[in-house]
Motif scaffolding. Sequence first.
Motif, mmCIF file in Angstrom:
data_model
loop_
_atom_site.group_PDB
_atom_site.id
_atom_site.type_symbol
_atom_site.label_atom_id
_atom_site.label_comp_id
_atom_site.label_asym_id
_atom_site.label_seq_id
_atom_site.Cartn_x
_atom_site.Cartn_y
_atom_site.Cartn_z
ATOM 1 N N ILE A 103 0.816 -1.142 -0.045
ATOM 2 C CA ILE A 103 -0.006 0.091 0.027
ATOM 3 C C ILE A 103 0.843 1.190 0.005
ATOM 4 O O ILE A 103 1.798 1.334 0.653
ATOM 5 C CB ILE A 103 -0.927 0.022 1.324
ATOM 6 C CG1 ILE A 103 -1.646 -1.227 1.348
ATOM 7 C CG2 ILE A 103 -1.836 1.235 1.309
ATOM 8 C CD1 ILE A 103 -2.786 -1.313 0.441
ATOM 9 N N ASP A 104 0.627 2.307 -0.736
ATOM 10 C CA ASP A 104 1.449 3.325 -0.927
ATOM 11 C C ASP A 104 0.546 4.395 0.147
ATOM 12 O O ASP A 104 -0.658 4.634 -0.270
ATOM 13 C CB ASP A 104 1.536 3.906 -2.360
ATOM 14 C CG ASP A 104 2.186 5.493 -2.486
ATOM 15 O OD1 ASP A 104 2.683 5.624 -1.498
ATOM 16 O OD2 ASP A 104 1.852 5.866 -3.595
ATOM 17 N N PRO A 105 1.343 4.769 1.054
ATOM 18 C CA PRO A 105 0.635 5.621 2.010
ATOM 19 C C PRO A 105 0.043 7.048 1.308
ATOM 20 O O PRO A 105 -0.628 7.655 1.957
ATOM 21 C CB PRO A 105 1.498 5.887 3.280
ATOM 22 C CG PRO A 105 2.764 5.485 2.590
ATOM 23 C CD PRO A 105 2.781 4.416 1.531
ATOM 24 N N GLU A 106 0.928 7.331 0.075
ATOM 25 C CA GLU A 106 0.418 8.733 -0.358
ATOM 26 C C GLU A 106 -0.857 8.604 -1.344
ATOM 27 O O GLU A 106 -1.083 9.719 -1.853
ATOM 28 C CB GLU A 106 1.689 9.249 -1.088
ATOM 29 C CG GLU A 106 2.848 9.462 -0.082
ATOM 30 C CD GLU A 106 2.459 10.344 1.030
ATOM 31 O OE1 GLU A 106 1.885 11.548 0.803
ATOM 32 O OE2 GLU A 106 3.001 10.107 2.275
ATOM 33 N N GLU A 107 -1.127 7.300 -1.601
ATOM 34 C CA GLU A 107 -1.950 7.293 -2.626
ATOM 35 C C GLU A 107 -3.490 7.628 -1.995
ATOM 36 O O GLU A 107 -3.924 7.414 -1.140
ATOM 37 C CB GLU A 107 -2.144 5.940 -3.015
ATOM 38 C CG GLU A 107 -3.277 5.502 -4.027
ATOM 39 C CD GLU A 107 -3.178 3.953 -4.383
ATOM 40 O OE1 GLU A 107 -3.603 3.541 -5.425
ATOM 41 O OE2 GLU A 107 -2.857 3.192 -3.481
ATOM 42 N N ALA A 118 -11.315 -2.485 -3.057
ATOM 43 C CA ALA A 118 -11.480 -3.751 -2.295
ATOM 44 C C ALA A 118 -10.166 -4.668 -2.299
ATOM 45 O O ALA A 118 -10.033 -5.406 -1.380
ATOM 46 C CB ALA A 118 -12.339 -4.719 -2.983
ATOM 47 N N LYS A 119 -9.284 -4.263 -3.336
ATOM 48 C CA LYS A 119 -8.084 -5.215 -3.437
ATOM 49 C C LYS A 119 -7.079 -4.471 -2.193
ATOM 50 O O LYS A 119 -6.556 -5.333 -1.507
ATOM 51 C CB LYS A 119 -7.420 -4.963 -4.770
ATOM 52 C CG LYS A 119 -6.071 -5.656 -5.057
ATOM 53 C CD LYS A 119 -5.678 -5.466 -6.398
ATOM 54 C CE LYS A 119 -4.250 -6.082 -6.428
ATOM 55 N NZ LYS A 119 -3.685 -5.800 -7.862
ATOM 56 N N ARG A 120 -7.165 -3.270 -2.034
ATOM 57 C CA ARG A 120 -6.292 -2.421 -1.094
ATOM 58 C C ARG A 120 -6.606 -3.073 0.394
ATOM 59 O O ARG A 120 -5.888 -3.180 1.024
ATOM 60 C CB ARG A 120 -6.509 -0.974 -1.305
ATOM 61 C CG ARG A 120 -5.911 -0.490 -2.478
ATOM 62 C CD ARG A 120 -4.345 -0.662 -2.738
ATOM 63 N NE ARG A 120 -3.910 0.192 -3.812
ATOM 64 C CZ ARG A 120 -4.130 0.158 -5.210
ATOM 65 N NH1 ARG A 120 -5.256 -0.867 -5.577
ATOM 66 N NH2 ARG A 120 -3.787 0.703 -6.293
ATOM 67 N N LYS A 121 -8.071 -2.888 0.349
ATOM 68 C CA LYS A 121 -8.659 -3.189 1.809
ATOM 69 C C LYS A 121 -8.179 -4.797 2.207
ATOM 70 O O LYS A 121 -8.021 -4.938 3.656
ATOM 71 C CB LYS A 121 -10.080 -3.115 1.788
ATOM 72 C CG LYS A 121 -10.485 -1.638 1.845
ATOM 73 C CD LYS A 121 -12.115 -1.632 1.868
ATOM 74 C CE LYS A 121 -12.503 -0.098 2.152
ATOM 75 N NZ LYS A 121 -13.978 -0.181 2.382
ATOM 76 N N SER A 122 -8.382 -5.639 1.263
ATOM 77 C CA SER A 122 -7.836 -7.004 1.412
ATOM 78 C C SER A 122 -6.304 -6.944 1.807
ATOM 79 O O SER A 122 -6.046 -7.799 2.776
ATOM 80 C CB SER A 122 -8.222 -8.008 0.318
ATOM 81 O OG SER A 122 -7.488 -8.969 0.235
ATOM 82 N N ILE A 123 -5.603 -6.352 1.167
ATOM 83 C CA ILE A 123 -3.986 -6.166 1.482
ATOM 84 C C ILE A 123 -3.930 -5.653 2.723
ATOM 85 O O ILE A 123 -3.228 -6.431 3.712
ATOM 86 C CB ILE A 123 -3.580 -5.379 0.510
ATOM 87 C CG1 ILE A 123 -3.443 -6.119 -0.803
ATOM 88 C CG2 ILE A 123 -1.785 -5.023 0.982
ATOM 89 C CD1 ILE A 123 -2.793 -5.257 -2.026
ATOM 90 N N MET A 124 -4.710 -4.737 3.378
ATOM 91 C CA MET A 124 -4.519 -4.144 4.693
ATOM 92 C C MET A 124 -5.066 -5.133 5.703
ATOM 93 O O MET A 124 -4.496 -5.255 6.769
ATOM 94 C CB MET A 124 -5.361 -2.681 4.668
ATOM 95 C CG MET A 124 -4.616 -1.492 3.942
ATOM 96 S SD MET A 124 -5.601 -0.008 4.277
ATOM 97 C CE MET A 124 -6.836 -0.021 3.059
#
Length: 167
Positions: A103-107, A118-124
Motif C-alpha cells: 500500500i502506498d501511504p500517499e495514494e 477492495a483489493k487494497r482493503k484486502s491487503i490491509m
Amino acid sequence: PRTVMTYIAKKCGICFQPPSIILIYKEDNKDKTRQRIMPVRNFSKFSDCGLAAEQLKNNPRHKAYLERVSLHQLKKLYSLLKGYLGGESLAESLEKFRQEETIDPEEDMNKLDDKELAKRKSIMDELFEKNRKKKDDPDFIYDIEVEFPQDEQLESCGWDMESGEEI
C-alpha cells in the motif's frame, strides 16, 4: 473405515517448463518427505491469478495437500508464471507482485474504483492479521498503558477548534 491423511506442506514452488506447481510435503505420521507435481493447464498471460489459485486450492485431487498452503502464496506463484508467459524475468515479476501487494501511504484511495479499493482493503486486512498479537502469543500483554510526554507545547489544528474561535 478409511482414515483421513493430513499433509504438512514444507515448500511450495513453481516450475515454468512444463508449467506446474510443486509441493514438498510430509504425511502427518511419517518422516518421509514427498513431492507432488500439479500441472497448470489452460493458463495464459491473460488469466486471472486469483481465480486460478482458488480453483487449484479447491480442486478435489489436490485439496487435502494444499490445505495448509495459503491462497496468497498460490496467487503469487501464478503471478510469477503469468509474468514468465508474458516475457518478464523472474526479478521483474517478483517486483511487480511486490508493488501490487503493498500500500502506498500517499495514494488517494478516494479516487479508486470499487475493485481496486477492495483489493487494497484486502491487503490491509491481511497485513493487520499478520501483525496482530493474539492471546496465545508468547509476548502478548493484555492491558498496555503508555504515558506520553507533555514537555512540548501541544500543537493545535484547525479542525479541533470550536467554530466560533479565532485561529
